[in-house]
Motif scaffolding. Structure first.
Motif, short mmCIF file in Angstrom:
data_model
loop_
_atom_site.label_atom_id
_atom_site.label_comp_id
_atom_site.label_asym_id
_atom_site.label_seq_id
_atom_site.Cartn_x
_atom_site.Cartn_y
_atom_site.Cartn_z
N CYS A 136 5.95 50.27 -4.17
CA CYS A 136 4.86 49.36 -3.78
C CYS A 136 4.72 49.30 -2.26
O CYS A 136 3.62 49.43 -1.72
CB CYS A 136 5.08 47.97 -4.36
N THR A 191 3.34 52.57 -0.93
CA THR A 191 1.96 52.83 -1.32
C THR A 191 0.98 51.87 -0.67
O THR A 191 -0.11 52.27 -0.27
CB THR A 191 1.82 52.74 -2.85
N GLU A 220 -5.27 50.48 -2.65
CA GLU A 220 -3.85 50.84 -2.51
C GLU A 220 -2.97 49.91 -3.34
O GLU A 220 -2.00 50.34 -3.96
CB GLU A 220 -3.43 50.79 -1.05
N ASP A 276 -3.12 50.89 -6.93
CA ASP A 276 -2.32 52.10 -7.13
C ASP A 276 -0.84 51.75 -7.20
O ASP A 276 -0.10 52.28 -8.04
CB ASP A 276 -2.55 53.11 -5.99
N ALA A 277 -0.39 50.88 -6.31
CA ALA A 277 1.02 50.47 -6.27
C ALA A 277 1.43 49.80 -7.57
O ALA A 277 2.54 50.03 -8.08
CB ALA A 277 1.27 49.55 -5.08
#
Length: 65
Positions: A16, A19, A47, A50-51
């Motif tokens: 996390c 990313t 982002e 995504d994390a």
């Protein structure tokens, strides 16, 4: 978007923070996730999402405020 973290479930992998460094960090003492910005703006939101998907322990969740 609102980000929540279950620190008890966190495996301290750091995906996390790598990313989405504007949204997440790791605790210096135990390596577990720290949410720096629970409601990221558009620039960090992609982002952050995504994390959440990359979290190996499933400790992160996204909800709508």
């Amino acid at each position: 978007m609102r980000i929540a973290a279950d620190r008890e479930r966190c495996a301290s992998a750091g995906m996390c923070a790598l990313t989405a460094p504007g949204v997440f960090d790791q605790d210096d003492e135990d390596g577990r996730v720290l949410v720096l910005n629970a409601e990221p703006e558009a620039g960090d939101a992609e982002e952050a999402a995504d994390a959440v998907g990359l979290c190996p322990s499933g400790a992160l969740t996204v909800t709508e405020p």
